[in-house]
Design an enzyme around this catalytic site. Sequence first.
Site, PDB file in Angstrom:
ATOM      1  N   HIS A   1      90.332 -69.849 -44.973  1.00 60.08           N
ATOM      2  CA  HIS A   1      90.118 -69.480 -46.373  1.00 60.08           C
ATOM      3  C   HIS A   1      88.666 -69.046 -46.534  1.00 60.08           C
ATOM      4  O   HIS A   1      87.752 -69.842 -46.300  1.00 60.08           O
ATOM      5  CB  HIS A   1      90.419 -70.663 -47.298  1.00 60.08           C
ATOM      6  CG  HIS A   1      91.865 -71.083 -47.262  1.00 60.08           C
ATOM      7  ND1 HIS A   1      92.836 -70.527 -48.068  1.00 60.08           N
ATOM      8  CD2 HIS A   1      92.514 -71.994 -46.488  1.00 60.08           C
ATOM      9  CE1 HIS A   1      94.020 -71.087 -47.801  1.00 60.08           C
ATOM     10  NE2 HIS A   1      93.852 -71.983 -46.837  1.00 60.08           N
ATOM     11  N   LEU A   2      88.472 -67.779 -46.914  1.00 59.00           N
ATOM     12  CA  LEU A   2      87.099 -67.261 -47.044  1.00 59.00           C
ATOM     13  C   LEU A   2      86.629 -67.182 -48.500  1.00 59.00           C
ATOM     14  O   LEU A   2      85.460 -66.899 -48.746  1.00 59.00           O
ATOM     15  CB  LEU A   2      86.973 -65.895 -46.365  1.00 59.00           C
ATOM     16  CG  LEU A   2      87.131 -65.901 -44.839  1.00 59.00           C
ATOM     17  CD1 LEU A   2      86.961 -64.498 -44.265  1.00 59.00           C
ATOM     18  CD2 LEU A   2      86.148 -66.868 -44.179  1.00 59.00           C
TER      19      LEU A   2
ATOM     20  N   HIS B   1      85.187 -75.891 -50.240  1.00 59.71           N
ATOM     21  CA  HIS B   1      85.216 -76.032 -51.699  1.00 59.71           C
ATOM     22  C   HIS B   1      83.812 -76.303 -52.207  1.00 59.71           C
ATOM     23  O   HIS B   1      83.000 -76.936 -51.519  1.00 59.71           O
ATOM     24  CB  HIS B   1      86.139 -77.187 -52.110  1.00 59.71           C
ATOM     25  CG  HIS B   1      87.591 -76.859 -51.968  1.00 59.71           C
ATOM     26  ND1 HIS B   1      88.214 -75.850 -52.677  1.00 59.71           N
ATOM     27  CD2 HIS B   1      88.562 -77.399 -51.177  1.00 59.71           C
ATOM     28  CE1 HIS B   1      89.488 -75.790 -52.334  1.00 59.71           C
ATOM     29  NE2 HIS B   1      89.737 -76.712 -51.418  1.00 59.71           N
TER      30      HIS B   1
ATOM     31  N   PRO C   1      92.330 -79.876 -52.714  1.00 56.64           N
ATOM     32  CA  PRO C   1      92.630 -80.229 -51.324  1.00 56.64           C
ATOM     33  C   PRO C   1      91.990 -79.222 -50.366  1.00 56.64           C
ATOM     34  O   PRO C   1      91.904 -78.042 -50.681  1.00 56.64           O
ATOM     35  CB  PRO C   1      94.152 -80.121 -51.265  1.00 56.64           C
ATOM     36  CG  PRO C   1      94.501 -79.092 -52.289  1.00 56.64           C
ATOM     37  CD  PRO C   1      93.450 -79.179 -53.371  1.00 56.64           C
ATOM     38  N   GLY C   2      91.544 -79.696 -49.216  1.00 55.82           N
ATOM     39  CA  GLY C   2      91.025 -78.784 -48.201  1.00 55.82           C
ATOM     40  C   GLY C   2      89.807 -79.340 -47.498  1.00 55.82           C
ATOM     41  O   GLY C   2      89.075 -80.165 -48.048  1.00 55.82           O
TER      42      GLY C   2
ATOM     43  N   ASP D   1      92.835 -73.981 -40.895  1.00 56.39           N
ATOM     44  CA  ASP D   1      92.984 -74.171 -42.342  1.00 56.39           C
ATOM     45  C   ASP D   1      91.616 -74.499 -42.972  1.00 56.39           C
ATOM     46  O   ASP D   1      91.519 -75.324 -43.877  1.00 56.39           O
ATOM     47  CB  ASP D   1      94.010 -75.259 -42.680  1.00 56.39           C
ATOM     48  CG  ASP D   1      94.462 -75.183 -44.148  1.00 56.39           C
ATOM     49  OD1 ASP D   1      93.993 -74.284 -44.873  1.00 56.39           O
ATOM     50  OD2 ASP D   1      95.273 -76.038 -44.552  1.00 56.39           O
TER      51      ASP D   1
ATOM     52  N   HIS E   1     103.676 -71.868 -45.812  1.00 55.44           N
ATOM     53  CA  HIS E   1     103.143 -73.185 -46.180  1.00 55.44           C
ATOM     54  C   HIS E   1     104.363 -73.984 -46.640  1.00 55.44           C
ATOM     55  O   HIS E   1     104.856 -73.788 -47.752  1.00 55.44           O
ATOM     56  CB  HIS E   1     102.101 -73.010 -47.296  1.00 55.44           C
ATOM     57  CG  HIS E   1     101.669 -74.269 -47.967  1.00 55.44           C
ATOM     58  ND1 HIS E   1     100.357 -74.702 -47.945  1.00 55.44           N
ATOM     59  CD2 HIS E   1     102.346 -75.188 -48.685  1.00 55.44           C
ATOM     60  CE1 HIS E   1     100.258 -75.840 -48.625  1.00 55.44           C
ATOM     61  NE2 HIS E   1     101.449 -76.151 -49.089  1.00 55.44           N
TER      62      HIS E   1
ATOM     63  N   HIS F   1     100.169 -75.163 -40.554  1.00 49.55           N
ATOM     64  CA  HIS F   1      99.776 -76.577 -40.547  1.00 49.55           C
ATOM     65  C   HIS F   1     100.924 -77.609 -40.495  1.00 49.55           C
ATOM     66  O   HIS F   1     101.126 -78.378 -41.432  1.00 49.55           O
ATOM     67  CB  HIS F   1      98.844 -76.913 -41.714  1.00 49.55           C
ATOM     68  CG  HIS F   1      99.187 -76.284 -43.042  1.00 49.55           C
ATOM     69  ND1 HIS F   1     100.429 -76.352 -43.619  1.00 49.55           N
ATOM     70  CD2 HIS F   1      98.406 -75.584 -43.901  1.00 49.55           C
ATOM     71  CE1 HIS F   1     100.394 -75.720 -44.773  1.00 49.55           C
ATOM     72  NE2 HIS F   1      99.194 -75.247 -44.975  1.00 49.55           N
TER      73      HIS F   1
END
EC number: 3.5.2.3
Length: 432
Positions: A59-60, A310, A324-325, A306, A178, A231
């Site tokens: 995730h960019l 954040h 989440p992350g 993944d 997902h 994932h």
Amino acid sequence: MTRVLLNGVRPYGEGEPVDVLIEGETIVEIGASPQADADEIVDGGGKVLLPGFVDLHTHLREPGREDAETVETGSMAAALGGYTAVFAMANTDPVADNAVITEHVWRRGREVGLVDVHPVGAVTVGLGGEKLAELGTMRHSAAEVRVFSDDGKCVHDPLIMRRALEYTRSFGGLVAQHAEEPRLTAGAQAHEGDNAARLGLAGWPAPAEESIVARDCLLAGHTGGSLHVCHVSTEGTAEILRWWKSREAAGQVSAEVTPHHLLLTDERLSTYDPVNKVNPPLRTDADAEALRRALADGTVDCVATDHAPHAAQDKDCEWSTAKPGMLGLQTALAIVTRTMVRSGLLDWRGVARVMSERPAEIAGLTGQGRPIAEGEPANLALVDPEAEWTVRAAELASLGQNSPFEGMRLPGRVVATLLRGQVTAHEGKVRR
Ligand code: DOR
Ligand code: ZN
């Protein structure tokens, strides 16, 4: 043409150290001391040379949340982590559900030039799950999008999923799912089990993942489309994949596991520290053990980070409102070294397979995940298997600092990364 000499390296950690000479973008000679007046000599010191890593799941955050990550900072983290290609997920703001956004991300990746950034296109408009996005237009855009995913959300409607598999099949695309049946995870905060129950956190039950994976294997088999399971987090999912892949007509089903699901468990919930909040959630010891075995035996094809940065305000808050992350790009190799190599489950050839060759094959990249051999593109990661280092999130390149590995001492460090013969990272520093 620029000549780079990697002095005394061990490809795949095998045999005596050799010298690898790179001219321009290509490996031109491998052997004992090619006599070269190289422009740069990277001292290998007998370290392990691997093909550059390929991350199918990053995730960019650009466009929309450039306070959490940008294509530039994410590319820096990727290069420092040994990656030469990353797939940027579509859950940006606005969503990457059209060729304008995917071309923007692709172009920014080229401008930064540290890693090949391949935008993932959304499967449905706005990740809404109701209407297929213009997949063909994205495919035929400059970004040549091949992987499609609503990641962050599940393509839960079986008819939409069927159509996505059928449509992407027509142009050799891939749907990365997902897997999360939303009716079973409404309000969920953590893995449904003893720990969540004791702490009063609403549970995310394993069958919410497993039921979608089983369904989608059947749909992939029926349509002939290509499915990639994001994932994988439960033992049950690994069992379903093992069963499905043992069938003659299993078709094109692949799967990834994250470093955090290989190592961490829901034991960590007790601190209520949202750095441990991730979707799918950290599971049990038995799940993590099953995932390590599934990765070792090929049931799960590859490792994908993944990487989910954040901003501080989205993590430094109470558990239920935290996003989440977890960060992943700069710690992936070390976690794989610890969980898979030190445990004897994989050798370095195996690491090359799960972090580079298989992900490149799954995504259809022709210039990545290639053998370390003369005539091949010089996409490489030089790894020190003995180095131990302590994770300090503040020192990582990502803008977000949400690493669950903060303060951990880990084995295995990326010493240098080369993208088509260009050194993009060396000794912990990015090269531009
Ligand atoms: O933990 C997660 N974070 N899981 C997802 O599926 C999405 C991701 C994000 O975008 O932050
Ligand atoms: Zn996801």
